[in-house]
Scaffold this motif. Structure first.
Motif, PDB file in Angstrom:
ATOM      1  N   LEU A 176       0.825  -1.201   0.000  1.00  0.00           N
ATOM      2  CA  LEU A 176       0.000   0.000   0.000  1.00  0.00           C
ATOM      3  C   LEU A 176       0.866   1.260   0.000  1.00  0.00           C
ATOM      4  CD1 LEU A 176      -3.199   0.619   2.059  1.00  0.00           C
ATOM      5  CD2 LEU A 176      -1.364   2.298   2.143  1.00  0.00           C
ATOM      6  N   VAL A 177       1.918   1.259   0.792  1.00  0.00           N
ATOM      7  CA  VAL A 177       2.761   2.449   0.907  1.00  0.00           C
ATOM      8  C   VAL A 177       3.540   2.683  -0.388  1.00  0.00           C
ATOM      9  CG1 VAL A 177       4.645   3.498   2.198  1.00  0.00           C
ATOM     10  CG2 VAL A 177       2.885   2.239   3.410  1.00  0.00           C
ATOM     11  N   ARG A 178       3.967   1.608  -1.048  1.00  0.00           N
ATOM     12  CA  ARG A 178       4.638   1.775  -2.349  1.00  0.00           C
ATOM     13  C   ARG A 178       3.679   2.346  -3.392  1.00  0.00           C
ATOM     14  NH1 ARG A 178       7.481  -3.291  -1.138  1.00  0.00           N
ATOM     15  NH2 ARG A 178       9.639  -2.725  -0.633  1.00  0.00           N
ATOM     16  N   ALA A 179       2.425   1.945  -3.324  1.00  0.00           N
ATOM     17  CA  ALA A 179       1.439   2.518  -4.242  1.00  0.00           C
ATOM     18  C   ALA A 179       1.292   4.016  -4.003  1.00  0.00           C
ATOM     19  CB  ALA A 179       0.096   1.807  -4.078  1.00  0.00           C
ATOM     20  N   GLU A 180       1.310   4.441  -2.738  1.00  0.00           N
ATOM     21  CA  GLU A 180       1.265   5.877  -2.430  1.00  0.00           C
ATOM     22  C   GLU A 180       2.480   6.594  -3.002  1.00  0.00           C
ATOM     23  OE1 GLU A 180       0.469   7.269   1.481  1.00  0.00           O
ATOM     24  OE2 GLU A 180      -0.907   5.626   1.941  1.00  0.00           O
ATOM     25  N   ALA A 181       3.648   5.954  -2.870  1.00  0.00           N
ATOM     26  CA  ALA A 181       4.867   6.561  -3.408  1.00  0.00           C
ATOM     27  C   ALA A 181       4.772   6.710  -4.925  1.00  0.00           C
ATOM     28  CB  ALA A 181       6.079   5.712  -3.030  1.00  0.00           C
ATOM     29  N   ALA A 182       4.178   5.739  -5.584  1.00  0.00           N
ATOM     30  CA  ALA A 182       4.013   5.818  -7.039  1.00  0.00           C
ATOM     31  C   ALA A 182       3.089   6.967  -7.427  1.00  0.00           C
ATOM     32  CB  ALA A 182       3.476   4.495  -7.572  1.00  0.00           C
ATOM     33  N   VAL A 183       2.030   7.175  -6.643  1.00  0.00           N
ATOM     34  CA  VAL A 183       1.126   8.298  -6.898  1.00  0.00           C
ATOM     35  C   VAL A 183       1.862   9.617  -6.703  1.00  0.00           C
ATOM     36  CG1 VAL A 183      -0.938   9.502  -6.072  1.00  0.00           C
ATOM     37  CG2 VAL A 183      -0.954   7.013  -6.312  1.00  0.00           C
ATOM     38  N   LEU A 184       2.643   9.720  -5.618  1.00  0.00           N
ATOM     39  CA  LEU A 184       3.379  10.960  -5.344  1.00  0.00           C
ATOM     40  C   LEU A 184       4.345  11.309  -6.460  1.00  0.00           C
ATOM     41  CD1 LEU A 184       4.150  10.407  -1.538  1.00  0.00           C
ATOM     42  CD2 LEU A 184       2.664  12.169  -2.498  1.00  0.00           C
ATOM     43  N   GLN A 185       4.888  10.300  -7.129  1.00  0.00           N
ATOM     44  CA  GLN A 185       5.842  10.526  -8.197  1.00  0.00           C
ATOM     45  C   GLN A 185       5.179  10.638  -9.575  1.00  0.00           C
ATOM     46  OE1 GLN A 185       9.780   8.191  -7.305  1.00  0.00           O
ATOM     47  NE2 GLN A 185       8.102   7.103  -6.283  1.00  0.00           N
ATOM     48  N   GLY A 186       3.840  10.525  -9.594  1.00  0.00           N
ATOM     49  CA  GLY A 186       3.130  10.657 -10.852  1.00  0.00           C
ATOM     50  C   GLY A 186       3.170   9.445 -11.742  1.00  0.00           C
ATOM     51  N   TRP A 187       3.580   8.302 -11.208  1.00  0.00           N
ATOM     52  CA  TRP A 187       3.656   7.088 -12.023  1.00  0.00           C
ATOM     53  C   TRP A 187       2.291   6.458 -12.245  1.00  0.00           C
ATOM     54  CZ3 TRP A 187       8.378   4.570  -9.086  1.00  0.00           C
ATOM     55  CH2 TRP A 187       9.509   5.352  -9.322  1.00  0.00           C
ATOM     56  N   ILE A 188       1.413   6.566 -11.256  1.00  0.00           N
ATOM     57  CA  ILE A 188       0.053   6.053 -11.388  1.00  0.00           C
ATOM     58  C   ILE A 188      -0.890   7.101 -10.835  1.00  0.00           C
ATOM     59  CG2 ILE A 188       0.742   3.628 -11.229  1.00  0.00           C
ATOM     60  CD1 ILE A 188      -0.234   3.632  -8.329  1.00  0.00           C
ATOM     61  N   LYS A 189      -2.178   6.956 -11.160  1.00  0.00           N
ATOM     62  CA  LYS A 189      -3.184   7.863 -10.626  1.00  0.00           C
ATOM     63  C   LYS A 189      -3.734   7.326  -9.310  1.00  0.00           C
ATOM     64  CE  LYS A 189      -4.663   9.677 -15.103  1.00  0.00           C
ATOM     65  NZ  LYS A 189      -5.817   9.850 -16.030  1.00  0.00           N
ATOM     66  N   ALA A 190      -4.115   8.237  -8.438  1.00  0.00           N
ATOM     67  CA  ALA A 190      -4.682   7.834  -7.154  1.00  0.00           C
ATOM     68  C   ALA A 190      -5.981   7.081  -7.407  1.00  0.00           C
ATOM     69  CB  ALA A 190      -4.951   9.055  -6.279  1.00  0.00           C
ATOM     70  N   ALA A 191      -6.207   6.049  -6.574  1.00  0.00           N
ATOM     71  CA  ALA A 191      -7.425   5.246  -6.738  1.00  0.00           C
ATOM     72  C   ALA A 191      -8.657   6.052  -6.376  1.00  0.00           C
ATOM     73  CB  ALA A 191      -7.318   4.015  -5.848  1.00  0.00           C
TER      74      ALA A 191
END
Length: 363
Positions: free
Chosen positions: A348-363
């Motif tokens: 879950l925390v890695r997914a947040e990091a990906a959102v912060l870096q613009g790699w994926i969109k927030a769910a």
């Protein structure tokens, strides 16, 4: 340029380590873990003598005005000794919230008491990370309804700092009408955790109503949990190395076997880089607030996986003895497991990091 600890920080770390070595032997941890309330008054009193309850409180309110990096060093030593004491919520998160978002009246009313050890505040913000079915607190007309899980430093709290579904923080006295407090049993019996149920409970909001402060607490909590995992992992590595230098098999010390050497070396190689990752995240909390959320996610997720590996491997080095209460490895093993999941597991925390870096969109 020196990226190490200052002399004062080294002295703080060493003073806490000596204090815990004197007051918190493993036998005392065993005794505390078997009680309904595991918190050790003896260890808390000793830490009070070092000023630990007031370390994150500004000097004008009777504290020491220290930084999150200082708190991370203390957390590491507490985990190294598996100390059964309140710290993360009552001595770090609650003072940070009140200092950053509390009204002047709230600061004057609570911060000096926290610094002196007269009061402590439990913190329940898990639902700002991920809410389980049926959990979550709503606020309407100044009254709270719902359920907050995993309130940290639960036992003996004088008040609770609770996040609602919008992220706004509220102070609730422990004796508030309509509040039900339920102790929770977790794998880590060195810390006190509880569930809070609200039924039209009158609450006192903090000044910040944007959810910003709850996010700051989440970052700080993740960094401190990573530091806690670091201390527990260090203890497990040292115990594995010591045991391999004493245990004989086939007429030889098991530490002389190449496979055991590799296991110990691999633990250390994965563990040690976590230290700089955590120190950077803790330093960024005050010095580079724009970077801290990503740094906190990286520190929490990486150390969670690394120290799960360390916990498993250290136990394997001990063989069958690693599963016994006599050795006591399970105290550190379970503490690492708790640290890994609270305020978000690695995925879950890695997914947040990906959102912060613009790699994926927030769910």
């Amino acid at each position: 340029m020196d990226f190490g600890l200052s002399q004062e920080q080294q002295m703080l770390r060493d003073a806490v380590a000596r204090c815990l070595a004197d007051t918190c032997p493993l036998e005392h941890v065993r005794e505390c873990s078997e009680r309904d309330n595991p918190v050790s008054d003896k260890v808390l009193d000793a830490l009070q003598g070092l000023g630990i309850p007031g370390m994150m409180i500004p000097e004008e309110h009777g504290g020491l005005g220290m930084t999150l990096l200082d708190a991370a060093l203390v957390a590491e030593q507490l985990a190294y000794a598996v100390a059964p004491v309140s710290f993360l919520a009552s001595h770090v998160l609650a003072p940070l919230a009140l200092s950053e978002a509390g009204s002047e009246d709230q600061k004057v009313r609570w911060l000096p008491k926290i610094a002196s050890g007269e009061a402590h505040i439990s913190v329940a913000i898990s639902e700002t990370v991920e809410a389980r079915d049926g959990a979550g607190v709503t606020c309407r007309g100044g009254k709270l309804d719902g359920t907050a899980l995993f309130a940290l430093d639960f036992a003996g709290a004088d008040a609770f700092l609770v996040a609602d579904t919008t992220g706004r923080l509220h102070l609730v006295p422990a004796n508030a009408s309509g509040l039900e407090k339920i102790p929770l049993m977790t794998i880590d019996r060195t810390r006190s955790v509880g569930e809070l149920r609200f039924a039209q409970v009158t609450a006192e909001p903090l000044a910040d109503d944007s959810g910003f402060t709850a996010g700051r607490l989440r970052d700080a909590g993740r960094i401190l949990l990573a530091a806690d995992s670091l201390g527990a992992g260090q203890a497990m590595i040292e115990k594995a190395v010591d045991y391999s230098g004493q245990r004989e098999q086939f007429g030889r010390l098991i530490g002389s076997f190449q496979a055991v050497k590799h296991m110990c070396a691999e633990m250390a190689a994965h563990h040690e880089p976590c230290r700089s990752l955590i120190w950077y995240a803790a330093y960024a909390y005050e010095a580079m607030p724009e970077d801290v959320s990503l740094a906190a996610c990286q520190a929490k997720s990486h150390t969670g996986d690394v120290h799960r590996f360390v916990a498993r491997t250290s136990t394997e080095v001990h063989g069958g003895m690693g599963f016994t209460d006599l050795v006591g490895l399970h105290y550190w093993f379970k503490r690492i497991g708790f640290d890994r999941q609270v305020l978000g597991g690695p995925e879950l925390v890695r997914a947040e990091a990906a959102v912060l870096q613009g790699w994926i969109k927030a769910a």
